[in-house]
Structures are given as C-alpha cells and as structure tokens.
Design an enzyme around this catalytic site. Structure first.
Site, PDB file in Angstrom:
ATOM      1  CB  CYS A 283     -74.433 107.480  36.448  1.00  0.00           C
ATOM      2  SG  CYS A 283     -74.852 108.489  35.045  1.00  0.00           S
TER       3      CYS A 283
ATOM      4  CG  HIS B 234     -75.119 104.304  33.375  1.00  0.00           C
ATOM      5  ND1 HIS B 234     -75.728 105.075  34.504  1.00  0.00           N
ATOM      6  CD2 HIS B 234     -74.531 103.183  34.064  1.00  0.00           C
ATOM      7  CE1 HIS B 234     -75.250 104.513  35.553  1.00  0.00           C
ATOM      8  NE2 HIS B 234     -74.638 103.362  35.294  1.00  0.00           N
TER       9      HIS B 234
ATOM     10  CG  HIS C   4     -72.861 101.741  38.275  1.00  0.00           C
ATOM     11  ND1 HIS C   4     -73.591 101.643  37.413  1.00  0.00           N
ATOM     12  CD2 HIS C   4     -72.878 100.666  38.958  1.00  0.00           C
ATOM     13  CE1 HIS C   4     -74.277 100.431  37.555  1.00  0.00           C
ATOM     14  NE2 HIS C   4     -73.802  99.961  38.637  1.00  0.00           N
TER      15      HIS C   4
END
Length: 395
Positions: free
Chosen positions: A307, A355, A367
């Site tokens: 990420c 994240h 993402h």
C-alpha cells in the site's frame, strides 16, 4: 451442606439393602451402563469444533491486518538496513583509502631510514623513522631539531593518517554492529509477516466450496454498501461546491455593484489549488496505470506494490518525495477533514495507521489492498466508516 448430605443418604440406602457381593457388582455394572448411555447420547449433541464462517472471516481479516502492521515494520527496518549498509560501505572504502595513504607515508619514512643506512651509519634519526611511534621517539630523544622540513612533514602526515585510519575503523566497526542489529530486526519482521499470511491462507484453505461462495457473497454485499456510502460523500461534496460557487458569485456581484475589488488574495489561493491539482493528477495517472498488478508486501514496484509502496511511487512520479512507511507518510503535508478531501490526498486507515490509499474523487480511491489481491479502485469506506483514520494532503 446439601452436597455433603446427599452422599451420606445414598450410603445409608446401600447399607440397608445388605446386598451380597453379586448384587453389589450388578449395581455397579448398571451404574456404568447408565453413565455410558448418557455419554453416548450426549456425544452427538456436542457442537462441531469447526468455527463459523463469520469467525473465520474475522480471524482472516485480523491476520491480514497484523501482517500489514508487520509489513510496515519490515519496510522501516529495510530502509534502516539499506541506509546502514550504504554507510558501512562508505566507511570501509574510506578506511581502505586512508590505510593506503598511511602505508604510503610510512614507506616514505622507510626511504629516509634506508638513506641513513646507505650512508654508512644507522643514526638516531633513522631509528626514529623505523619506530612504531616516531613522534614519541623524537620527543624522548629531542631529535626534532635535526629533521629537515620535508622529513617533519612526512612524520606529521604519517601520524595524521594513523589517527584518522584508527578513527574510521572504529566508526566502521560500530556501524557494522548496527547493521547486524538491523538485519536481525529485518529477518524477525519478515518471519512475522510470513507467519501471519500463512495462518490466513491455512484458514481459507479449510473452507468448503459452499463456504467460499458465501464468503464471496458477504464481500460483494460489503462492497456495494461501501460504494453507496462513497456516492453519498460525493453528493455532499458536489452540493457544498455548488453552494460555494453560488456564494462566490454573489460576493463578486456585490463587489462589482459597490465598485470595490478585493480578489487578489483569492487569486493566490486559486493558483496554489491549481498547482496541487496538477500534481495530484500526475500521481493518480501513475497509480491507475498500476491497476491489476499484484499486492506484494514490501514491494515498491514496478511489477508489484504494497500500500505505501504504491502511494510513494505515485507521488514520486509527480515530483513529490514521500517516506516509505504509512507511519511516516501520515506526518507529511497537511491533515484535512474528510469533508474537504480532494483527488490526490492520502487516506489512512485504522488506529495503527497500517494502510493507505490514494483518493480519486467521488468517494473512491486506488490502493493495493492486501495479499492475494491486485492494485484496484475501491470505496474509501471499503472497511466501514470507522476504519478511516485521517486524510493528508502531501503537497
């Protein structure tokens, strides 16, 4: 008290029967049969030890979250390890160069000593040149006055190179120890990530085909709810923008009617917004071009990403340098309210900030979600409203 009286009463009843040993055995056998019968009846009624699908999903999600936290620790450890390795390599190169210069200076002193020897006598000066510590020798024997300027400079050069080389060797040794610690941390966090992912894969592999279908249906319903929430955010933002434009037009009309003009400051703000929008468009174009590439923990491209590796690479394409981990990226730029979110902003998730995604607009982001998935577009509400930690504008 009652629990103590019961056994005594049973004992008295047995005693009153005055049973023969055979009867006693029969009674014990009947009791055993009754107990076995109860056990046999109870056994089928015991619930299965296999966890329910919802429990499996919760465990898998938790393991993925834990793996993502460990991944960020791994990314940080790897960054520190790489930096330490570069530092150690540089120090070792420096030590090698200084050692060579020190040896050159020592060879020069040796030539002076050889000249003394060839002249027919090994003088105090020659002995000094060959000593391990020439400076200490000539300070003791007071030979400094006998040296030529060139010889004095050779002594000084040698002593300087010796001190600097020893200092750099000490630094290199210390850095090597730090590098070893960083490599140990790197291995440990790597093992943690692999363990969490292995546990998650094991749980999923134990699901039946029917359970997997149900799990997919649950995920689909969750995605639809998240998209609906994203559409609501988009509608609110559009309404707010329309109201803002209307208010700006009304203000402009009032200024024109009154003959005043005070729009210079807003022009500067507009220029700044336009600059950010241009850079954000570049970052988003890069991120969208990566869609379909697999999530791989610790990866920064070009074939796979995690990420923070994706957001770092995306903004780098726009000329903005972001740190490697989510924990450092959240500290860059300016935090803005969710209601003011703009394309290009970084959206961080969970209390542990493990994240991050790149906001596209209309409540959607691009993402790299988790292992087993690919870079994709998804609602910022993909894991519920409460999972959103903060929004950061990095430039």
């Amino acid at each position: 008290m009652a629990s103590h009286r019961k056994p005594r009463s049973r004992s008295r009843m047995t005693g009153g029967l005055r049973t023969t040993p055979a009867v006693g055995i029969t009674t014990a056998a009947l009791t055993s049969v009754a107990l076995l019968s109860q056990t046999a009846q109870a056994a089928p009624a015991q619930p299965s030890s296999k966890p329910r699908l919802e429990e499996v999903q919760k465990k898998v999600d938790t393991l993925y979250r834990q793996a993502e936290v460990a991944t960020q620790k791994y990314n940080g450890a790897k960054e520190r390890t790489d930096a330490k390795k570069q530092q150690v390599d540089k120090l070792l190169d420096d030590v090698a160069q200084r050692t060579e210069e020190m040896n050159t200076a020592r060879q020069k002193l040796g030539r002076y000593a050889a000249e003394q020897y060839r002249s027919g006598s090994v003088s105090d000066t020659a002995t000094m040149f060959l000593a391990d510590d020439p400076e200490d020798y000539f300070s003791q024997r007071q030979l400094m006055s006998r040296l030529t300027d060139e010889q004095k400079k050779s002594i000084d050069d040698y002593q300087k190179q010796t001190r600097e080389t020893a200092k750099k060797r000490t630094e290199a040794q210390s850095s090597l120890e730090d590098l070893t610690d960083s490599q140990t941390e790197l291995r440990s966090t790597k093992e943690t990530v692999q363990s969490k992912l292995s546990d998650a894969r094991q749980l999923l592999s134990e699901l039946t085909a029917e359970e997997k279908a149900r799990l997919a249906a649950i995920e689909k319903a969750k995605e639809e709810a998240a998209r609906k929430k994203a559409a609501e955010l988009a509608a609110k933002q559009k309404a707010a923008e329309a109201a803002e434009r209307k208010a700006a037009e009304a203000a402009k009309e009032r200024e024109q009617s009154s003959g005043s003009s005070s729009g210079s400051s807003s022009g500067s703000s507009g220029s700044s917004d336009a600059s950010y929008a241009t850079k954000a468009a570049q970052a988003l174009a890069f991120a969208k071009a990566q869609e379909g590439k697999p999530y791989v923990w610790g990866a920064t491209g070009p074939d796979s990403y995690d990420c923070s590796g994706l957001t770092q690479a995306a903004w780098k394409s726009a000329g903005i340098s972001l740190p490697r981990t989510t924990w450092d990226q959240v500290e860059i730029g300016k935090t803005v309210p969710l209601s003011d979110i703009q394309p290009g902003d970084l959206v961080f998730f969970y209390d542990d900030i493990s994240h991050v995604g790149l906001y596209m607009g209309d409540g959607m982001m691009v993402h790299a979600p988790k292992p087993g998935t690919v870079v994709r577009e998804e609602s910022i509400y993909y894991d519920g409203t409460s999972s959103i930690h903060s929004v950061v504008r990095p430039a």
